[in-house]
Design a protein around this motif. Structure first.
Motif, short mmCIF file in Angstrom:
data_model
loop_
_atom_site.label_atom_id
_atom_site.label_comp_id
_atom_site.label_asym_id
_atom_site.label_seq_id
_atom_site.Cartn_x
_atom_site.Cartn_y
_atom_site.Cartn_z
N ASP A 1 0.96 -1.15 0.13
CA ASP A 1 0.00 -0.01 0.04
C ASP A 1 0.82 1.31 -0.09
O ASP A 1 0.58 2.37 -0.73
CB ASP A 1 -1.00 -0.05 1.05
N ASP A 2 2.01 1.29 0.63
CA ASP A 2 2.86 2.61 0.85
C ASP A 2 3.44 2.84 -0.68
O ASP A 2 3.66 3.87 -1.05
CB ASP A 2 3.61 2.36 1.85
N GLU A 3 4.05 1.59 -1.20
CA GLU A 3 4.55 1.81 -2.63
C GLU A 3 3.64 2.44 -3.45
O GLU A 3 3.81 3.31 -4.61
CB GLU A 3 5.05 0.56 -2.89
N GLU A 4 2.30 1.59 -3.45
CA GLU A 4 1.36 2.16 -4.33
C GLU A 4 0.73 3.79 -4.28
O GLU A 4 0.74 4.40 -5.45
CB GLU A 4 -0.06 1.43 -4.54
N ALA A 5 0.74 4.09 -2.85
CA ALA A 5 0.62 5.45 -2.75
C ALA A 5 1.73 6.39 -3.19
O ALA A 5 1.44 7.40 -3.88
CB ALA A 5 0.48 5.68 -1.12
N ARG A 6 3.02 6.04 -3.08
CA ARG A 6 3.98 6.84 -3.77
C ARG A 6 4.00 6.67 -4.94
O ARG A 6 4.24 8.06 -5.59
CB ARG A 6 5.35 6.33 -2.93
N ARG A 7 3.54 5.79 -5.63
CA ARG A 7 3.71 5.86 -7.18
C ARG A 7 2.61 6.70 -7.59
O ARG A 7 2.79 7.66 -8.60
CB ARG A 7 3.43 4.30 -7.58
N GLN A 8 1.31 6.77 -7.00
CA GLN A 8 0.21 7.77 -7.38
C GLN A 8 0.53 8.99 -7.16
O GLN A 8 0.18 9.83 -8.02
CB GLN A 8 -0.95 7.18 -6.67
N ILE A 9 1.14 9.32 -6.00
CA ILE A 9 1.59 10.80 -5.89
C ILE A 9 2.65 11.21 -6.72
O ILE A 9 2.45 12.30 -7.28
CB ILE A 9 2.20 10.87 -4.32
N ASN A 10 3.38 10.54 -7.09
CA ASN A 10 4.43 10.75 -8.15
C ASN A 10 3.77 10.95 -9.48
O ASN A 10 4.42 11.84 -10.17
CB ASN A 10 5.66 9.70 -7.97
N ASP A 11 2.93 9.92 -9.78
CA ASP A 11 2.24 10.57 -11.12
C ASP A 11 1.27 11.86 -11.30
O ASP A 11 1.46 12.30 -12.28
CB ASP A 11 1.26 9.16 -11.41
N LEU A 12 0.58 12.06 -9.88
CA LEU A 12 0.13 13.24 -9.75
C LEU A 12 1.04 14.43 -9.88
O LEU A 12 0.83 15.49 -10.53
CB LEU A 12 -0.75 13.40 -8.76
#
Length: 261
Positions: free
Chosen positions: A32-43
């Motif tokens: 979950d932490d990695e997915e959140a970081r990836r989404q934040i990075n995409d945003l």
């Protein structure tokens, strides 16, 4: 020999099950932490791209606005230049007409007739009554008055010039300069955008002095005003009359060109 604990296998199984569940939860939390970081990075990437696009659009808009301002300034300069040139052309045209008027007047004005005084015969009876004599005009004074009106027209004081020409025509109806005064009165009214008064003044020239040098041009001016008033039929009739009455005049040449259109 050691005695066995009957519940030990069950306890070990429960411990192993709890350990497995803990590991799965730990892995799930890590995922979950990695997915959140990836989404934040995409945003963040998308936001930067949008900011870049907006900045470019703003820059292009600013350049376009500046280009429009430059073009407006250039056009404003051209308009001012054209306005100046138009006023200068109108002034040159007025000066040309005034100069031409002066040349024509020198040609048209007849030389003053000489009056030889006859000696009085003292032996002859005096006439019982004398016919009333017409007060002689002063050509020099008339010329000064006419020139004053013409100078007002040359100075583009059109209302004052119209008043002066009209006053001259009324004060000197029999002057050799009166046809010219009516002609310039019509031109002053035309410059003031009053075509009806222009037509009235120019028709006086044509009606009272049909052989005058300005009669053809006066008739052409009548046709011009009729056309501007939307009376094309009357304008055409006037141009045809001009050709018939003054076929050799320069105004007739202009009339021919207009009738071809």
């Amino acid at each position: 020999m050691t005695a066995r604990w009957p519940g030990r296998p069950r306890v070990l199984g429960i411990a192993l099950l709890l350990g497995a569940l803990g590991a799965q939860q730990a892995n799930a939390g890590l995922f979950d932490d990695e997915e959140a970081r990836r989404q934040i990075n995409d945003l963040a990437i998308k936001s930067n791209e949008r900011l870049d696009t907006t900045a470019k659009a703003q820059m292009e808009l600013a350049n376009q606005i500046q280009a429009l301002r430059d073009e407006a300034a250039r056009l404003r300069g051209q308009v001012e230049t054209l306005s100046y040139e138009l006023e200068a052309a109108k002034k040159r045209q007025q000066d040309f007409y005034v100069d031409l008027d002066g040349r024509l007047r020198k040609i048209e004005t007849p030389a003053p007739a000489r009056v030889d005084a006859k000696p009085v015969d003292e032996g002859s009876p005096a006439p019982a009554t004398e016919a009333p004599r017409k007060v002689a005009s002063d050509p020099a004074a008339e010329t000064r008055e006419y020139e004053a009106a013409l100078n007002l027209f040359r100075a583009n004081k059109l209302k004052e010039a119209a008043t002066a020409f009209e006053a001259f025509a009324k004060a000197h109806p029999d002057s050799t300069l009166t046809p010219n005064a009516y002609y310039w009165l019509g031109n002053a009214h035309y410059a003031l955008r009053d075509c009806r008064k222009t037509i009235d003044a120019q028709r006086v020239v044509v009606g009272k002095w049909p052989t005058h040098a300005k009669a053809p041009d006066a008739l052409l001016n009548v046709a011009t005003c009729q056309q501007e008033l939307g009376d094309s039929k009357s304008a055409r009739t006037t141009l045809e009359a001009l050709l018939a009455k003054y076929p050799e005049s320069s105004a007739a040449t202009a009339a021919k060109q207009r009738l071809k259109k």
